[in-house]
Design an enzyme around this catalytic site. Structure first.
Site, short mmCIF file in Angstrom:
data_model
loop_
_atom_site.label_atom_id
_atom_site.label_comp_id
_atom_site.label_asym_id
_atom_site.label_seq_id
_atom_site.Cartn_x
_atom_site.Cartn_y
_atom_site.Cartn_z
N THR A 28 35.92 39.44 44.45
CA THR A 28 34.71 39.36 43.61
C THR A 28 35.10 38.98 42.18
OG1 THR A 28 33.67 41.07 44.94
CG2 THR A 28 32.75 40.71 42.75
N GLY A 29 34.22 38.23 41.51
CA GLY A 29 34.43 37.95 40.09
C GLY A 29 34.43 36.46 39.80
N ASP A 82 41.81 37.75 45.65
CA ASP A 82 40.93 38.43 44.69
C ASP A 82 41.50 38.31 43.28
OD1 ASP A 82 38.85 39.90 43.67
OD2 ASP A 82 39.32 41.76 44.71
N GLY A 83 40.68 38.57 42.30
CA GLY A 83 41.09 38.56 40.91
C GLY A 83 41.55 39.95 40.46
N ALA A 84 41.78 40.10 39.15
CA ALA A 84 42.17 41.40 38.60
C ALA A 84 41.80 41.45 37.12
CB ALA A 84 43.66 41.63 38.77
N GLY A 97 36.33 45.62 37.26
CA GLY A 97 35.50 45.19 36.14
C GLY A 97 34.13 44.71 36.59
N GLY A 98 34.09 44.16 37.81
CA GLY A 98 32.82 43.72 38.38
C GLY A 98 32.15 44.78 39.23
N GLU A 104 36.74 46.23 47.56
CA GLU A 104 37.95 45.43 47.34
C GLU A 104 39.17 46.19 47.88
OE1 GLU A 104 36.45 43.02 43.37
OE2 GLU A 104 37.63 44.83 43.10
C1 5RP Z 1 35.65 42.96 40.42
C2 5RP Z 1 37.06 42.76 40.09
C3 5RP Z 1 37.48 41.43 39.57
O1 5RP Z 1 38.48 40.92 40.38
C4 5RP Z 1 37.99 41.57 38.17
O2 5RP Z 1 36.99 42.20 37.38
C5 5RP Z 1 38.35 40.22 37.55
O3 5RP Z 1 37.20 39.49 37.35
P1 5RP Z 1 37.23 38.02 36.72
O4 5RP Z 1 37.84 37.13 37.74
O5 5RP Z 1 35.77 37.72 36.47
O6 5RP Z 1 38.03 38.09 35.46
O7 5RP Z 1 37.90 43.61 40.23
O8 5RP Z 1 35.37 44.27 40.76
#
Ligand code: 5RP
Length: 223
Positions: A28-29, A82-84, A97-98, A104
């Site tokens: 997500t993100g 996934d992102g972080a 953060g999302g 996740e």
């Molecule tokens: C969502 C997350 C996202 O991976 C994290 O917030 C990074 O988001 P972005 O790619 O918008 O910087 O953990 O819960």
């Protein structure tokens, strides 16, 4: 290069990890949104289905014609992308953060390989400048907040956020996390906590960073 382009080149490199005819986990993100769009552009007909970590990603995947399936129907996955919000050199992460941290974590736990994608601002020496998200059962919120204060952080309710699981999020400020696996365990032991955003017991296997010099790939212990 601007941060959005860095996210996009990291996402593009992650598409190379996707095998045709596979079912993949999708996070997500904003970085993952690039991944979904690029996956659809390059491999849509070759991906069998996706297990998604959020309603938002499910909607985006379906919008591209990629089938979304329930994890219970498919068991183990070969790949999770996934992102972080932060990563250290051990590829311990802060995520959430999302607000999608619990799903996740579930998809990461079900996956043999976790490829994390981010712009290079996410790589840090010490985790914790980004407030650590903790998903809590709403009736236990203040009880959990007291226990989090005892661990040395300052919990703040993420106003207006209800997770896909119907819970609330406390963001834990003011930590410098020296032992991420230990803190992950301690927070998980607090009654009323659903999960926390530390991914240390199940860290990323590969971290792909978008940088001004192009894509840089890290594996745990490679630095
Ligand atoms: C969502 C997350 C996202 O991976 C994290 O917030 C990074 O988001 P972005 O790619 O918008 O910087 O953990 O819960």
């Amino acid at each position: 290069m601007n941060p959005e382009d860095k996210k996009r080149i990291a996402a593009e490199a992650a598409v190379d990890h996707v095998k045709s005819d596979s079912i993949i986990g999708v996070g997500t993100g904003s970085t993952v949104n690039h991944f979904i769009d690029l996956l659809a552009a390059k491999m849509a007909n070759q991906v069998k289905a996706a297990v998604s970590s959020s309603e938002a990603s499910s909607e985006r995947l379906r919008g591209h014609g990629i089938k979304v399936v329930d994890l219970n129907e498919v068991g183990k996955l070969d790949l999770y992308v996934d992102g972080a919000d932060e990563s250290n050199a051990q590829l311990h992460l802060i995520k959430g953060g999302g607000g999608a941290l619990t799903r996740e974590k579930i998809v990461a736990a079900a996956s043999r390989e976790f490829v994390c994608i981010a712009d290079d601002s996410k790589l840090v020496d010490v985790l914790g400048a980004f407030p650590l998200p903790v998903e809590v059962i709403p009736m236990a919120r203040e009880l959990v907040a007291d226990s989090l204060r005892a661990l040395g952080g300052e919990p703040r309710l993420r106003n207006g956020t209800i997770t896909d699981n119907g819970n609330q999020i406390l963001d834990l400020h003011g930590l410098a996390i020296s032992d991420a696996p230990d803190l992950e365990t301690r927070i998980n032991q607090i009654t009323g906590v659903v999960s926390n955003g530390l991914f240390a017991h199940r860290p990323a296997d590969v971290l792909i960073l978008g940088t001004d010099q192009g894509v840089v790939t890290h594996t745990a212990g490679s630095d």
